[in-house]
Design an enzyme around this catalytic site. Structure first.
Site, PDB file in Angstrom:
ATOM      1  CG  ASP A  65     -11.148  -9.225 -36.229  1.00 29.78           C
ATOM      2  OD1 ASP A  65     -11.189 -10.377 -36.683  1.00 29.78           O
ATOM      3  OD2 ASP A  65     -11.520  -8.233 -36.862  1.00 29.78           O
ATOM      4  CE1 TYR A  67      -5.755  -4.938 -29.549  1.00 32.94           C
ATOM      5  CE2 TYR A  67      -3.626  -6.034 -29.626  1.00 32.94           C
ATOM      6  CZ  TYR A  67      -4.738  -5.614 -28.919  1.00 32.94           C
ATOM      7  OH  TYR A  67      -4.815  -5.872 -27.574  1.00 32.94           O
ATOM      8  CG  PHE A  78      -6.113  -9.908 -25.340  1.00 30.67           C
ATOM      9  CD1 PHE A  78      -7.067  -8.910 -25.204  1.00 30.67           C
ATOM     10  CD2 PHE A  78      -6.532 -11.232 -25.311  1.00 30.67           C
ATOM     11  CE1 PHE A  78      -8.413  -9.223 -25.039  1.00 30.67           C
ATOM     12  CE2 PHE A  78      -7.877 -11.560 -25.142  1.00 30.67           C
ATOM     13  CZ  PHE A  78      -8.813 -10.550 -25.018  1.00 30.67           C
ATOM     14  CG  HIS A 187     -13.624  -8.643 -23.938  1.00 35.87           C
ATOM     15  ND1 HIS A 187     -12.818  -7.524 -24.068  1.00 35.87           N
ATOM     16  CD2 HIS A 187     -13.201  -9.521 -24.877  1.00 35.87           C
ATOM     17  CE1 HIS A 187     -11.961  -7.723 -25.042  1.00 35.87           C
ATOM     18  NE2 HIS A 187     -12.153  -8.925 -25.554  1.00 35.87           N
TER      19      HIS A 187
END
Length: 220
Positions: A65, A67, A78, A187
């Site tokens: 998703d 931010y 990221f 992750h």
């Protein structure tokens, strides 16, 4: 329908834009921008593609998703805008780069410099409502980005896919493991980084693979 995306990707994905699910998705997103604060800005929805033309693509990093906080998202997974505090997952990514390659932390969390070298920083969902994570999931974006991954796998050769976490790994099941290099680990989130993201050496492995194929490595 007309989609404002880099010409190289428009040619590859043109059939997708006229499918019923994408037309409905586009209408949903348009209405969301009218009614709520949505991230990223409309002009940055396809920034990952615009900064990484199809013919320049070397590496794919899959996120989930965008931010959902103020001034963070700008279309690359990221990555955050310059001047914005780095989120914990991004901090952990830079920690691993430091350990793996000895490269010091950058001055900001913008990853446009990676994208401009051929790293596609692709979220599964390209938009989100402010302060509402997951709010644009299951509206069609995942189908679109699944097709992007599939097209890369079938039309390119020797691409490195970095799949961090179970979500990215499931999304990457369509990738041809013979024609491409797939690197998987937990992750970089603080909840899972200690379980195998730290020490995965994905950044040096990526460059070793690219160099073995005669491809310019990434300056991480």
């Amino acid at each position: 329908m007309e989609v404002n995306i880099h010409a190289s990707w428009k040619e590859i994905l043109k059939d997708e834009f006229d499918k019923e699910y994408f037309v409905q998705l586009a209408e949903f997103v348009k209405e969301e921008y009218k009614s709520y604060r949505i991230y990223p800005k409309g002009s940055q929805i396809f920034a990952a593609f615009d900064h990484c033309p199809f013919d320049k693509l070397k590496v794919v990093i899959l996120g989930q998703d965008p931010y959902h906080g103020p001034n963070q998202a700008h279309g690359l997974c990221f990555s955050v805008n310059e001047g914005v505090k780095m989120p914990p997952s991004l901090v952990n990514i830079f920690k691993e780069i430091k350990t793996d390659l000895g490269i010091d932390f950058p001055s900001n969390g913008s990853l446009f410099r990676w994208a401009d070298q051929g790293v596609l920083l692709l979220n599964a969902t390209l938009t989100v409502r402010a302060s509402s994570p997951g709010s644009h999931q299951n509206k069609g974006w995942e189908q679109f980005t699944d097709m992007v991954v599939s097209k890369i796998s079938s039309l390119k050769n020797n691409v490195v896919f970095l799949l961090w976490g179970s979500y990215a790994q499931k999304k990457g099941e369509v990738i041809d493991r013979v024609g491409h290099k797939v690197l998987q680990s937990p992750h970089p989130s603080p909840f899972s980084a200690d379980r195998g993201f730290f020490g995965n050496r994905h950044f040096s492995q990526t460059n070793d693979y690219l160099k073995s194929k005669g491809i310019e490595p990434i300056d991480w």
